[in-house]
Design a protein around this motif. Structure first.
Motif, mmCIF file in Angstrom:
data_model
loop_
_atom_site.group_PDB
_atom_site.id
_atom_site.type_symbol
_atom_site.label_atom_id
_atom_site.label_comp_id
_atom_site.label_asym_id
_atom_site.label_seq_id
_atom_site.Cartn_x
_atom_site.Cartn_y
_atom_site.Cartn_z
ATOM 1 N N UNK A 183 6.253 41.828 -17.619
ATOM 2 C CA UNK A 183 7.168 41.583 -18.071
ATOM 3 C C UNK A 183 8.358 42.271 -18.249
ATOM 4 N N UNK A 184 8.523 42.801 -19.011
ATOM 5 C CA UNK A 184 9.347 44.150 -19.423
ATOM 6 C C UNK A 184 10.560 44.600 -18.445
ATOM 7 N N UNK A 185 10.144 45.012 -16.776
ATOM 8 C CA UNK A 185 10.362 45.535 -15.816
ATOM 9 C C UNK A 185 10.951 43.591 -14.919
ATOM 10 N N UNK A 186 10.181 42.629 -15.573
ATOM 11 C CA UNK A 186 11.572 41.752 -15.094
ATOM 12 C C UNK A 186 12.660 41.049 -15.915
ATOM 13 N N UNK A 240 -1.102 28.281 -16.844
ATOM 14 C CA UNK A 240 -0.194 27.358 -15.306
ATOM 15 C C UNK A 240 0.901 26.085 -15.884
ATOM 16 N N UNK A 241 0.940 25.855 -17.365
ATOM 17 C CA UNK A 241 2.449 25.105 -16.988
ATOM 18 C C UNK A 241 3.895 26.098 -16.632
ATOM 19 N N UNK A 242 3.481 27.141 -16.947
ATOM 20 C CA UNK A 242 5.225 28.094 -17.057
ATOM 21 C C UNK A 242 5.052 28.441 -15.151
ATOM 22 N N UNK A 243 3.497 28.583 -15.043
ATOM 23 C CA UNK A 243 3.611 28.888 -13.716
ATOM 24 C C UNK A 243 4.179 27.441 -12.626
ATOM 25 N N UNK A 244 3.931 26.081 -13.220
ATOM 26 C CA UNK A 244 4.288 25.077 -12.676
ATOM 27 C C UNK A 244 6.093 24.742 -12.888
ATOM 28 N N UNK A 245 6.137 25.107 -14.490
ATOM 29 C CA UNK A 245 7.961 25.128 -14.323
ATOM 30 C C UNK A 245 8.664 25.816 -14.072
ATOM 31 N N UNK A 246 7.840 27.727 -13.505
ATOM 32 C CA UNK A 246 9.037 28.535 -12.233
ATOM 33 C C UNK A 246 8.815 28.096 -10.970
ATOM 34 N N UNK A 298 12.548 36.262 -5.956
ATOM 35 C CA UNK A 298 11.612 37.480 -6.013
ATOM 36 C C UNK A 298 11.539 37.813 -7.719
ATOM 37 N N UNK A 299 12.256 37.231 -8.667
ATOM 38 C CA UNK A 299 11.473 37.163 -9.694
ATOM 39 C C UNK A 299 11.385 36.276 -9.675
ATOM 40 N N UNK A 300 11.319 35.522 -9.673
ATOM 41 C CA UNK A 300 10.270 33.930 -10.143
ATOM 42 C C UNK A 300 8.653 33.964 -9.665
ATOM 43 N N UNK A 301 8.644 35.182 -8.702
ATOM 44 C CA UNK A 301 7.280 35.697 -8.145
ATOM 45 C C UNK A 301 6.623 35.941 -9.097
ATOM 46 N N UNK A 302 7.586 36.931 -9.582
ATOM 47 C CA UNK A 302 7.095 37.892 -10.755
ATOM 48 C C UNK A 302 6.471 36.845 -12.001
ATOM 49 N N UNK A 303 7.423 36.442 -12.075
ATOM 50 C CA UNK A 303 7.624 35.549 -13.436
ATOM 51 C C UNK A 303 6.281 34.549 -13.578
ATOM 52 N N UNK A 304 6.206 34.171 -11.700
ATOM 53 C CA UNK A 304 4.543 33.387 -11.598
ATOM 54 C C UNK A 304 3.661 33.766 -11.805
ATOM 55 N N UNK A 305 3.918 35.143 -11.613
ATOM 56 C CA UNK A 305 2.287 36.189 -11.321
ATOM 57 C C UNK A 305 1.332 36.283 -12.372
ATOM 58 N N UNK A 306 2.815 36.903 -13.939
ATOM 59 C CA UNK A 306 3.087 37.508 -15.297
ATOM 60 C C UNK A 306 2.029 35.574 -15.259
ATOM 61 N N UNK A 307 3.001 34.251 -15.425
ATOM 62 C CA UNK A 307 2.273 32.993 -16.470
ATOM 63 C C UNK A 307 1.037 33.444 -15.687
ATOM 64 N N UNK A 329 4.902 45.636 -8.878
ATOM 65 C CA UNK A 329 4.123 46.700 -9.047
ATOM 66 C C UNK A 329 2.822 46.312 -9.761
ATOM 67 N N UNK A 330 3.426 45.881 -10.841
ATOM 68 C CA UNK A 330 3.014 46.090 -12.265
ATOM 69 C C UNK A 330 1.569 45.082 -12.482
ATOM 70 N N UNK A 331 2.935 43.556 -12.376
ATOM 71 C CA UNK A 331 2.231 42.266 -11.418
ATOM 72 C C UNK A 331 0.425 42.719 -10.864
ATOM 73 N N UNK A 332 1.331 43.214 -9.387
ATOM 74 C CA UNK A 332 0.163 43.363 -8.374
ATOM 75 C C UNK A 332 -1.329 44.058 -9.233
ATOM 76 N N UNK A 333 -0.946 45.229 -9.968
ATOM 77 C CA UNK A 333 -1.898 46.620 -10.718
ATOM 78 C C UNK A 333 -2.077 45.560 -12.243
ATOM 79 N N UNK A 334 -2.034 44.359 -12.646
ATOM 80 C CA UNK A 334 -2.575 43.997 -13.465
ATOM 81 C C UNK A 334 -2.005 44.499 -14.517
#
Length: 1008
Positions: free
Chosen positions: A726-729, A763-769, A748-757, A715-720
């Motif tokens: 990151x804290x909730x993750x 973008x490098x962390x997006x690819x790593x996740x 789902x945890x990976x999806x949130x991590x990608x959204x935060x990155x 929810x926090x990622x979707x709301x910017x």
């Protein structure tokens, strides 16, 4: 005969404690107004806790409140399960018989575990892990109903002696009590709470409850001791006596009373020894011989000793016994127990001193006589106390031959009351006695009498009870009491014994391996795969049995969560078959529910749902409500898997209602977690926050709390709000750990991590996740979690197209996306829509998007109830329409719809993207603007001059100010001024943000 001594030892005047009594009476007033209250009173032994409570309860009765008092019972190391609650409920039943019967609401069988007078306890299922929670919920509901129309004061004394089950029930009561005119007052002896005392963590937990008020009683001041002495003596005391008593007692009210008795009886305080025990024994030693003997017998019998039992143990003539009791009561050493035909010490300190003064052989002899008297006439004590007290007496009589069977019978009695922590302690005592008991005693014991877990663990009821049977029962008790570490340790010990035995026992070993797999998964120590495989190997080729079915259910459950493929389906089918062969219907229903869930994941939707619905109805008919609640949980999850989120919410809510009705607290947490997931899909995001926060407060199991943290992160990622996400993750990852990678959590945890990155431009962390997720794989049935992850990652790639830092390695990143796509199925419309969306973003990342493609994505989402994703697709289509030109009105309409959805959801990133696109195209999003003005050549909604547009193009290409100056034939200082103006007009903080915004809004030409 009683009056003179009593008047000289207890002050008739209530001394001090005005502030504490005021706090209690204020709580009474608040409760009378409908606001339940909880207070915890602490203080050292003898400081006056009981007197304060007596004054308060007297005031409460005067105001019309119903008062019920229950005290924790000290029986060596055993304790009586739920003793204070049972005593208090017994009082409430006596005072409000009709009201309590009505408040029980048909749950008399369950509540009888606390109050046997309600009837026979209901059946017990060793696989029912919600049994204790259900009992707790029903107890709280009972109290709330009793306190709905009247003020009820519930007093629980001496928590320092509380058994584990009582502590857990009190914690649950104080955490969940929300309504009713109820005051809960609990007391404890503060000086007994050493560093390792089990009450200490409870006190720390209760201190965090805002609904609880804690009162600590200090010792009396000199002035208060003076007033106490005046009340006791009914005259002004001598100043020297006041000074000496205050000095010797140090302000302890009970010691003041004892010192006064010494003084009045001619024993000068100064002549007393320094030992506190000596002071407490002075009055006892002044009693007649028979009275001293009776006092010693009562001290060893427990907190309260019934008259009939006392008479049987004392072996005095009735007149002599009554005379001895009269002397002890007259000396204010013993009291007649309220509401009981028995006697107790006026103060526990005296009882402890008298007990400690007994010789070791004398204590053993008294315990033997207690045990023999109780065996001869079991009616001498209440039925719910009989087994535990008999076990305690025989144990302290040091007679293993008698103690072992008694302890085992007591363990059965505590198990029937769902007091699993006490059952575990008794079983551990039985294991301690095992080798000491004669062989003929051990071989006379049968597992069917003492080890209810015997059908699944493979014990033969016709053979003698074995040590391994006790280990199996203890492992189950430890698991059900929440002591999973202890359960795992017991299981490992059993497996070592089995490995060392010459006689092979595959069924028993398979059961322990299956238990170990479950515990390691629960504790985050591993995924249990190796243990399940060992168990399957052990039962291979053996005739069908309940153990075989349990092992197969474990294998199917493992596969359902981690790899719902053919192997899991086969295991579930065989588990059903084996359970039917051995007529183990509860195991069969469990297996069928797992089978239905796997069938849905495998694409056999209708048959799988039908199987789960059938299990739900059958378990409801059988009263197996834990499995009924699990059916609601699995069905709601399956419906969400199919994109039928509205139905999923309805089923989850029905499951929550059922679980709450039957006190299935863990099931409430799981159903609430499923409901929150479906609410997120439906765009009911405010409800998601409420549900997740409620789940964090109330869930008793760790994984539902992890699910709540995960939902808050999404929810926090979707709301910017990337920092909050990151804290909730991090909270979610702490719950789920890393040793058991279950896709429904890891993806789902990976999806949130990608959204935060992506939100932070990493973008490098997006690819790593994404690469890590792809290495873990997307097993069949996990596309529900894989599609959102891949969509988030490829969107980040498309948004960063043209950025030099992102362009390096883009080909490999997009190839990774394509590899992921080959593993993801799209069997139903919701995932087909995701597939189209991913294809659109993949084309955008490669600079080959088209209006037709995005129109297809929008059309695929419109029939679905996925407002957030539909709004983002409309934004993409509007962008494509504006890029191609000539369809401005259509684009404006799409942006208005997307903007309305973003406002409704509170989706700030989507709203900003819509606003920026509209600003770039000079489109008004006001509803009345039906004919947007066309943008002229070179127009820019941000007010950039042509020169600034040239500079922005070079900034987006990653050039420094010096390189920009060289390209445009201007000075570096002028380039710097242009860059500053650009940042201000775009409203961004730095060059990277400016470059990203320029590419996203096509303020510069992107590479094709």
């Amino acid at each position: 005969m009683l009056g003179p001594v009593e008047n000289r030892s207890v002050s008739p005047v209530f001394v001090g404690r005005a502030g504490e009594l005021a706090a209690l009476t204020e709580a009474l007033s608040r409760a009378a107004a409908g606001e339940p209250q909880a207070l915890l009173i602490g203080g050292e032994a003898g400081v006056g806790k009981t007197r304060l409570i007596e004054e308060f309860t007297g005031t409460a009765r005067d105001r019309g409140a119903v008062v019920a008092v229950g005290g924790c019972v000290e029986l060596g190391a055993d304790g009586l399960p739920f003793a204070p609650f049972s005593a208090a409920l017994r009082t409430l039943r006596r005072l409000l018989p009709d009201e309590l019967t009505a408040a029980a609401d048909g749950h008399h069988g369950e509540l009888a575990r606390l109050l046997p007078e309600l009837g026979a306890p209901g059946g017990h299922d060793p696989a029912d892990e919600d049994s204790t929670a259900r009992l707790f919920e029903l107890t709280v509901r009972l109290l709330e109903r009793l306190a709905a129309d009247r003020t009820v004061v519930l007093v629980l004394e001496d928590l320092h002696w509380a058994d584990t089950s009582t502590r857990h029930l009190l914690t649950y009561l104080l955490r969940t009590l929300r309504r009713g005119r109820l005051v809960v007052v609990a007391s404890y002896r503060a000086d007994d709470i050493h560093r390792r005392h089990p009450l200490r963590p409870l006190l720390a937990e209760l201190d965090r409850l805002r609904t609880l008020r804690r009162i600590e009683l200090p010792r009396f001041t000199r002035t208060e001791v003076h007033r106490q002495l005046t009340g006791i003596l009914a005259a002004e005391p001598d100043p020297g006596l006041v000074a000496e008593v205050f000095e010797r007692s140090d302000g302890n009210a009970f010691f003041v009373e004892e010192l006064v008795v010494c003084h009045e009886s001619g024993c000068a305080p100064g002549r007393l020894g320094d030992s506190l025990r000596d002071l407490l024994l002075v009055r006892v030693e002044a009693l007649p011989e028979n009275a001293q003997r009776v006092v010693g017998i009562v001290a060893e019998g427990g907190s309260t000793v019934e008259y009939g039992l006392l008479a049987a143990v004392a072996r005095l003539a009735e007149d002599d016994l009554i005379e001895a009791l009269r002397a002890a009561v007259g000396a204010n050493i013993l009291l007649a127990a309220p509401d009981d035909d028995g006697y107790r010490f006026r103060h526990s300190l005296v009882r402890e001193a008298v007990s400690d003064d007994l010789l070791p052989g004398e204590r053993s002899r008294l315990n033997r006589r207690y045990a023999e008297a109780l065996e001869a006439d079991p009616t001498l004590v209440r039925a719910d106390e009989r087994a535990t007290r008999l076990a305690t007496y025989w144990y302290h009589a040091h007679d293993p031959a008698k103690a072992l069977p008694a302890v085992l019978r007591a363990s059965v009695a505590t198990r029937e009351r769902h007091a699993y922590a006490e059952q575990l302690r008794l079983l551990e005592r039985a294991m301690e006695l095992w080798d000491e008991a004669p062989a003929e005693v051990r071989v006379s014991l049968r597992p069917i009498d003492y080890a209810e877990s015997y059908p699944p663990c493979g014990c033969d009821p016709d053979t003698p009870l074995r040590h391994l049977d006790l280990l199996a029962e203890a492992a189950v008790a430890a698991r059900l009491s929440g002591a999973r570490e202890r359960a795992l340790k017991i299981g490992k010990r059993a497996l070592r014994i089995l490995a060392a035995e010459e006689e092979h026992d595959p069924l028993r070993a398979a059961w322990f391996w299956t238990e170990k797999a479950r515990l390691q998964s629960n504790l985050g120590r591993g995924d249990g795969r190796e243990e399940i495989a060992r168990a399957q190997e052990l039962v291979k080729g053996l005739p069908p049995s309940a153990v075989h079915a349990v092992v197969l259910v474990g294998a199917a459950g493992w596969g359902m969560l981690r790899d719902p493929g053919p192997d899991a389906l086969t295991a579930a089918e065989r588990a059903v078959e084996y359970a039917r062969l051995v007529k183990a219907e509860s195991i069969e229903l469990n297996a069928r529910l797992t089978l239905g869930t796997i069938m849905v994941a495998a694409g056999d939707v209708d048959a799988g749902l039908a199987e789960m619905h059938a299990v739900r109805e059958r378990t409801r008919a059988l009263g197996q409500f834990t499995e009924t609640a699990r059916a609601h949980i699995n069905i709601s999850s399956a419906l969400e898997f199919l994109g039928r989120s509205t139905e999923a919410v309805e089923v989850a809510e029905a499951g929550i209602r059922l679980a709450r009705r039957y006190g299935l607290v863990d099931s409430v947490g799981w159903a609430e977690a499923n409901r929150a997931e479906s609410l997120f899909s439906l765009g009911r995001w405010d409800e998601v926050r409420e549900a997740a926060e409620r789940l964090l407060r109330s869930a008793t199991s760790t994984k539902p709390r992890g699910s709540a943290s995960l939902r808050l992160a999404q929810l926090a990622a979707a709301r910017g709000e990337p920092e909050a996400a990151a804290r909730h993750l991090a909270d979610a990852r702490a719950v789920y750990g890393t040793r058991d990678p279950i896709p429904q959590y890891t993806l789902p945890m990976a999806q949130v991590a990608v959204a935060v990155a992506a939100a932070e431009g990493r973008i490098g962390d997006v690819r790593t996740e994404l690469a890590a997720a792809e290495r873990g794989g997307f097993p069949p049935g996990t596309h529900r979690y894989g599609w959102p992850l891949v969509l988030t990652a490829v969107t980040a790639e498309a948004d960063s197209r043209g950025l030099p830092a992102a362009d390096e390695g883009r080909a490999e990143a997009l190839a990774l996306v394509r590899r992921c796509l080959r593993s993801l199925a799209a069997p139903v419309p919701v995932w087909a829509a995701h597939s189209l969306y991913v294809s659109g973003e993949l084309a955008r990342a490669e600079g080959r998007e088209s209006t037709d493609r995005w129109a297809e994505v929008v059309a695929a989402h419109e029939p679905l109830d996925r407002p957030a994703q539909l709004a983002r697709a409309r934004h993409r289509l509007a962008d494509a329409l504006l890029t191609e030109g000539g369809r401005r009105e259509e684009a404006a309409a799409l942006l208005r719809e997307a903007r309305a959805t973003a406002d409704l959801l509170g989706a700030r990133p989507l709203r900003e993207d819509v606003d920026l696109l509209a600003a770039r195209a000079r489109l008004s999003l006001a509803p009345e603007e039906t004919h947007p003005a066309p943008a002229g050549p070179g127009d820019d909604a941000f007010g950039l001059t042509p020169r600034e547009q040239d500079v922005l193009r070079l900034v987006a290409a990653g050039h420094t100010n010096r390189r920009i100056a060289e390209e445009l034939f201007i000075s570096p200082k002028t380039a710097s001024v242009h860059v500053s103006h650009i940042l201000a007009k775009l409203g961004v903080a730095g060059r990277g943000e400016a470059a990203a915004l320029a590419h996203r809004l096509r303020l510069v030409d992107a590479p094709r």
